[in-house]
Write an enzyme that holds these catalytic residues in place. Structure first.
Site, PDB file in Angstrom:
ATOM      1  N   LYS A  19      -4.371 -12.834  -5.180  1.00  0.00           N
ATOM      2  CA  LYS A  19      -4.900 -13.810  -4.218  1.00  0.00           C
ATOM      3  C   LYS A  19      -6.403 -13.967  -4.463  1.00  0.00           C
ATOM      4  O   LYS A  19      -7.142 -12.987  -4.432  1.00  0.00           O
ATOM      5  CB  LYS A  19      -4.663 -13.334  -2.783  1.00  0.00           C
ATOM      6  CG  LYS A  19      -5.233 -14.264  -1.713  1.00  0.00           C
ATOM      7  CD  LYS A  19      -5.015 -13.716  -0.318  1.00  0.00           C
ATOM      8  CE  LYS A  19      -5.905 -12.538  -0.006  1.00  0.00           C
ATOM      9  NZ  LYS A  19      -7.343 -12.933   0.150  1.00  0.00           N
ATOM     10  N   ALA A 113      -7.718  -2.003  -4.383  1.00  0.00           N
ATOM     11  CA  ALA A 113      -8.822  -2.291  -3.447  1.00  0.00           C
ATOM     12  C   ALA A 113      -9.903  -3.129  -4.112  1.00  0.00           C
ATOM     13  O   ALA A 113     -11.082  -2.757  -4.129  1.00  0.00           O
ATOM     14  CB  ALA A 113      -9.408  -0.990  -2.898  1.00  0.00           C
ATOM     15  N   SER A 114      -9.490  -4.288  -4.641  1.00  0.00           N
ATOM     16  CA  SER A 114     -10.406  -5.060  -5.479  1.00  0.00           C
ATOM     17  C   SER A 114     -10.701  -6.461  -4.948  1.00  0.00           C
ATOM     18  O   SER A 114     -11.288  -7.280  -5.646  1.00  0.00           O
ATOM     19  CB  SER A 114      -9.830  -5.162  -6.892  1.00  0.00           C
ATOM     20  OG  SER A 114      -8.528  -5.736  -6.871  1.00  0.00           O
ATOM     21  N   GLY A 115     -10.267  -6.787  -3.728  1.00  0.00           N
ATOM     22  CA  GLY A 115     -10.594  -8.088  -3.148  1.00  0.00           C
ATOM     23  C   GLY A 115      -9.715  -9.230  -3.606  1.00  0.00           C
ATOM     24  O   GLY A 115     -10.053 -10.393  -3.394  1.00  0.00           O
ATOM     25  N   ILE A 116      -8.564  -8.904  -4.233  1.00  0.00           N
ATOM     26  CA  ILE A 116      -7.648  -9.962  -4.676  1.00  0.00           C
ATOM     27  C   ILE A 116      -6.240  -9.759  -4.099  1.00  0.00           C
ATOM     28  O   ILE A 116      -5.262 -10.243  -4.648  1.00  0.00           O
ATOM     29  CB  ILE A 116      -7.600 -10.094  -6.216  1.00  0.00           C
ATOM     30  CG1 ILE A 116      -7.384  -8.743  -6.896  1.00  0.00           C
ATOM     31  CG2 ILE A 116      -8.882 -10.739  -6.725  1.00  0.00           C
ATOM     32  CD1 ILE A 116      -7.267  -8.832  -8.416  1.00  0.00           C
ATOM     33  N   GLY A 117      -6.181  -9.037  -2.981  1.00  0.00           N
ATOM     34  CA  GLY A 117      -4.956  -8.986  -2.197  1.00  0.00           C
ATOM     35  C   GLY A 117      -3.776  -8.282  -2.837  1.00  0.00           C
ATOM     36  O   GLY A 117      -2.642  -8.582  -2.504  1.00  0.00           O
ATOM     37  N   GLY A 118      -4.015  -7.336  -3.743  1.00  0.00           N
ATOM     38  CA  GLY A 118      -2.904  -6.707  -4.444  1.00  0.00           C
ATOM     39  C   GLY A 118      -1.896  -6.043  -3.523  1.00  0.00           C
ATOM     40  O   GLY A 118      -0.693  -6.284  -3.616  1.00  0.00           O
ATOM     41  N   SER A 120      -1.447  -6.525  -0.303  1.00  0.00           N
ATOM     42  CA  SER A 120      -0.829  -7.534   0.558  1.00  0.00           C
ATOM     43  C   SER A 120       0.212  -8.344  -0.206  1.00  0.00           C
ATOM     44  O   SER A 120       1.278  -8.669   0.319  1.00  0.00           O
ATOM     45  CB  SER A 120      -1.902  -8.469   1.121  1.00  0.00           C
ATOM     46  OG  SER A 120      -2.809  -7.767   1.944  1.00  0.00           O
ATOM     47  N   ALA A 121      -0.107  -8.683  -1.466  1.00  0.00           N
ATOM     48  CA  ALA A 121       0.849  -9.417  -2.300  1.00  0.00           C
ATOM     49  C   ALA A 121       2.099  -8.584  -2.549  1.00  0.00           C
ATOM     50  O   ALA A 121       3.219  -9.103  -2.547  1.00  0.00           O
ATOM     51  CB  ALA A 121       0.195  -9.803  -3.626  1.00  0.00           C
ATOM     52  N   ASP A 153      -3.801 -10.502   5.477  1.00  0.00           N
ATOM     53  CA  ASP A 153      -3.610 -11.258   4.239  1.00  0.00           C
ATOM     54  C   ASP A 153      -2.137 -11.478   3.888  1.00  0.00           C
ATOM     55  O   ASP A 153      -1.829 -12.314   3.034  1.00  0.00           O
ATOM     56  CB  ASP A 153      -4.272 -10.535   3.065  1.00  0.00           C
ATOM     57  CG  ASP A 153      -5.783 -10.694   3.038  1.00  0.00           C
ATOM     58  OD1 ASP A 153      -6.305 -11.450   3.885  1.00  0.00           O
ATOM     59  OD2 ASP A 153      -6.433 -10.062   2.198  1.00  0.00           O
TER      60      ASP A 153
END
Length: 304
Positions: A19, A113-118, A120-121, A153
């Site tokens: 994301k 934990a990198s700000g691309i929603g891993g 949550s995806a 998210d």
């Protein structure tokens, strides 16, 4: 493709696309402490992948570049895949559906934990995959309620289409005519605490997402619009993690159309004219920082 998910060992697979916050405006704060956000969100063709199969007992396994950083312990309390499975099973039983034991395999290709929603995806893909495996569908309002319980998210990731999200992320407007972009993702593989980023945010009542009277149409109009938007979390994230500034500068040196941080970091992205230019940029970036994460991909266009 990971060998485990390529062998046909699993009954079905689900993609968990990364994301990308093309823009993130912090517009206020609720009385309960949750921040109010306006976000322009897209998803990429690169992401995690999950496999599902019926089994005698519940099982969870891991592979992929970043799999070793996670725990396959079924009792792990912070595992969103297992939380999603358990919440969906409860809802299935409450609605009179069977939800038998399943083996879930997560191919973890995205940094943690990198700000691309891993995470949550992955949770959203678990909900989609298990509904297919168990052959039932909950009403939209019920599955969205489960998704929101898992995290702000997750409803966005459940859609996995270009969208505008407002509130804490629950108010979603899909963008069916949104174009696809060639993109390079970069991450220094340094963790950034989202709560700490929000704590360091100086102003919490910034201007909302503003669009022309008519929503942008086509590639060029959207690029112009994205250029004029921002990520309000980028300045505090840079103050906490100096690698973000270095990473952003490296991506900018490859002449992208737009460079920005995604979410609360530390992932940054560059939008390029086409995939070939993105590949050249990623190759150059790998040469400069071979131990960092760089990935060429494309964003998923709106479903017209």
């Amino acid at each position: 493709m990971n060998a485990i998910l390529a062998t046909g060992e699993f009954d079905l697979t689900e993609e968990a696309p990364a994301k990308i916050n093309l823009a993130l405006h912090v517009t206020g704060r609720r009385a309960d402490g949750y921040h109010l956000l306006d976000m322009l969100v897209s998803f990429t063709r690169h992401g995690d992948r999950l496999g599902f199969r019926a089994d005698e007992h519940d099982e969870f396994s891991l592979s992929g570049r970043f799999g070793p950083l996670l725990s396959a312990d079924a009792e792990a309390g912070d595992n969103l895949v297992l939380k999603a499975r358990d919440l969906l099973r409860q809802a299935a039983h409450a609605s009179g559906f069977d939800a038998p034991a399943a083996h879930i395999h997560l191919e973890k290709n995205l940094p943690i934990a990198s700000g691309i929603g891993g995470g949550s995806a992955d949770a959203a893909a678990t909900l989609r995959g298990l509904m297919r495996l168990w052959r039932f569908v909950l009403p939209e309002e019920k599955i969205n309620a489960i998704a929101l319980k898992l995290g702000a998210d997750v409803p966005m990731c459940l859609a996995s289409q270009p969208l505008i999200a407002r509130g804490i992320g629950e108010a979603i407007e899909l963008l069916p005519a949104f174009p696809s972009f060639a993109i390079v993702l970069g991450n220094p593989l340094v963790g950034v605490s989202t709560p700490e980023v929000f704590r360091q945010l100086v102003r919490k009542d910034n201007p909302p997402l503003l669009f022309p009277s008519q929503m942008p149409q086509g590639y060029g109009e959207w690029i112009d619009t994205i250029r004029n938007l921002r990520n309000d979390l980028e300045p505090p994230a840079r103050s906490i993690c100096g690698e973000i500034s270095v990473l952003s500068g490296l991506i900018e040196s490859q002449s992208p159309i737009v460079t920005r941080m995604s979410g609360s970091g530390a992932t940054c992205f560059g939008i390029f004219v086409d995939v070939e230019q993105a590949k050249e940029a990623a190759a150059s970036l790998h040469g400069l920082k071979p131990d960092w994460y760089f990935q060429v991909t494309e964003t998923i266009a709106g479903d017209v």
